[in-house]
Design an enzyme around this catalytic site. Structure first.
Site, PDB file in Angstrom:
ATOM      1  N   THR A  15      23.401  51.889 110.484  1.00  0.00           N
ATOM      2  CA  THR A  15      22.579  51.699 109.258  1.00  0.00           C
ATOM      3  C   THR A  15      23.272  51.613 108.085  1.00  0.00           C
ATOM      4  O   THR A  15      23.080  50.615 107.059  1.00  0.00           O
ATOM      5  CB  THR A  15      21.166  52.296 109.457  1.00  0.00           C
ATOM      6  OG1 THR A  15      20.355  52.322 110.391  1.00  0.00           O
ATOM      7  CG2 THR A  15      20.608  52.144 107.991  1.00  0.00           C
ATOM      8  N   SER A  57      24.336  52.493 116.754  1.00  0.00           N
ATOM      9  CA  SER A  57      24.637  53.734 117.210  1.00  0.00           C
ATOM     10  C   SER A  57      24.226  53.684 118.913  1.00  0.00           C
ATOM     11  O   SER A  57      24.718  54.279 119.666  1.00  0.00           O
ATOM     12  CB  SER A  57      24.363  54.970 116.678  1.00  0.00           C
ATOM     13  OG  SER A  57      22.887  54.831 116.572  1.00  0.00           O
ATOM     14  N   THR A  89      22.324  56.681 112.555  1.00  0.00           N
ATOM     15  CA  THR A  89      21.831  58.130 112.945  1.00  0.00           C
ATOM     16  C   THR A  89      20.935  58.103 114.206  1.00  0.00           C
ATOM     17  O   THR A  89      20.607  59.174 114.649  1.00  0.00           O
ATOM     18  CB  THR A  89      20.738  58.348 111.910  1.00  0.00           C
ATOM     19  OG1 THR A  89      19.642  57.179 111.866  1.00  0.00           O
ATOM     20  CG2 THR A  89      21.322  58.151 110.386  1.00  0.00           C
ATOM     21  N   ASP A  90      20.791  56.993 114.986  1.00  0.00           N
ATOM     22  CA  ASP A  90      19.918  57.260 116.168  1.00  0.00           C
ATOM     23  C   ASP A  90      20.709  58.057 117.383  1.00  0.00           C
ATOM     24  O   ASP A  90      19.857  58.780 117.853  1.00  0.00           O
ATOM     25  CB  ASP A  90      19.870  55.920 116.952  1.00  0.00           C
ATOM     26  CG  ASP A  90      18.613  55.009 116.360  1.00  0.00           C
ATOM     27  OD1 ASP A  90      17.947  55.656 115.168  1.00  0.00           O
ATOM     28  OD2 ASP A  90      18.498  53.870 116.666  1.00  0.00           O
TER      29      ASP A  90
END
Length: 332
Positions: A15, A57, A89-90
């Protein structure tokens, strides 16, 4: 000769690096390291950058992480005093834990990302990246292992969880607390987790398959056996302190005879118990049948650790020892 910190920044996409990719306004990874650095003020550091991957990710895998770990070791050998990694961030809680367990030494590895992409109002990527740079450049960060920096909080990789799908305050450490914060643009260290010796990255890292399943109300386990037969190990995320429906016990016991089966808690906060409950399907019952206690490790980190160990050829005794040693909460 210079006394400036020498940082290496490796970008993986996510992101923080998203840009508009279609008429619909949906975003895709597109920004490189130079683009990200344009958002930051000038820093008194030496900085080397590399666009290592350009992926969302969810598409990162153990092969990517092994290559990243090798590149980090090369950057450290070349003189880097701190490493900054940006990614989506996932999966950052899993990739950070992989690096924490497989890259040794005292050089800080600082991971960060963003919850708001650059096309949104108030994107958090620039502030997170600046904070990550400050941590990586600070001598107090040496020996911390891999950390995740988000929203001016520093989380140890072994504790950090993404606990909200959209909030900029998504990252927490449920079993501990942030180990540091950014206060008035400076890194303040609050606690120091115990260091672990690095684990080997085995030759079968890309070939190993570790399954993960969650216990659910009324689960009869009929689907579990064919699924588990195609894996090299299994993490079962049980209810509460490590419990499953009693009808699953014979199958889990059978699987534990054939391959390592780790018992974690689906609550993702608090430990798996050892000797509190004794009914069929309780933690005491399952551990007596050969399941391995994940302790304070959440199911996702337990799966990463089991993957690393199995791919390196660790036997059941070694796997049990490492999990016992790794699952406790210890700070100095």
């Amino acid at each position: 000769m210079t006394d400036k910190p020498r940082l290496s920044m490796l970008t993986l996409g996510g992101t923080i690096a998203m840009t508009s990719g279609s008429d619909s306004g949906a975003v895709v990874p597109g920004l490189d390291a130079d683009d990200l650095l344009k958002t930051l003020p000038e820093l008194d550091i030496e900085l080397v950058t590399a666009d290592f991957r350009q992926l969302p990710s969810p598409d990162l895998g153990f092969t990517d992480l092994a290559a990243l770990a090798t590149r980090i070791e090369q950057e450290i050998a070349a003189g880097a005093t701190g490493i900054v990694v940006t990614q989506g961030t996932d999966t950052i809680e899993e990739s950070s834990y992989f690096l924490d367990r497989t890259v040794g030494g005292d050089v800080p590895i600082v991971m960060t990302g963003a919850m708001r992409h650059p096309q949104q109002a108030g994107p958090d990527g620039p502030a997170n990246l600046l904070a990550a740079m400050r941590v990586a450049a600070d001598p107090d960060a040496r020996g911390l292992g891999c950390v995740v920096v988000m929203s001016d909080e520093i989380h140890a990789a072994r504790y950090v969880r993404k606990s909200h799908s959209t909030s900029t305050g998504a990252f927490t450490s449920p079993n501990a607390a942030p180990i540091g914060r950014i206060v008035e643009q400076e890194f303040v260290l609050l606690s120091r987790p115990r260091q672990y010796p690095p684990l080997p990255r085995g030759p079968k890292l890309s070939e190993t398959s570790i399954g993960m399943v969650h216990a659910a109300l009324g689960d009869d386990g009929n689907w579990l056996k064919p699924f588990a037969e195609h894996t090299d190990g299994l993490v079962i995320a049980g209810f509460g302190g490590g419990h499953v429906p009693s009808r699953l016990v014979p199958l889990l016991a059978e699987l534990a005879e054939a391959k390592p089966v780790v018992l974690a808690s689906r609550t993702s906060s608090g430990p798996v118990l050892r000797r509190t409950y004794g009914y069929p399907g309780s933690e005491q019952d399952l551990l007596s049948r050969g399941l391995i206690n994940a302790g304070f490790l959440d199911p996702f980190k337990a799966r990463v650790l089991l993957h690393v160990l199995v791919s390196a050829g660790a036997d059941r005794t070694e796997i049990t020892r490492v999990f016992h040693d790794s699952s406790e909460i210890r700070v100095t």
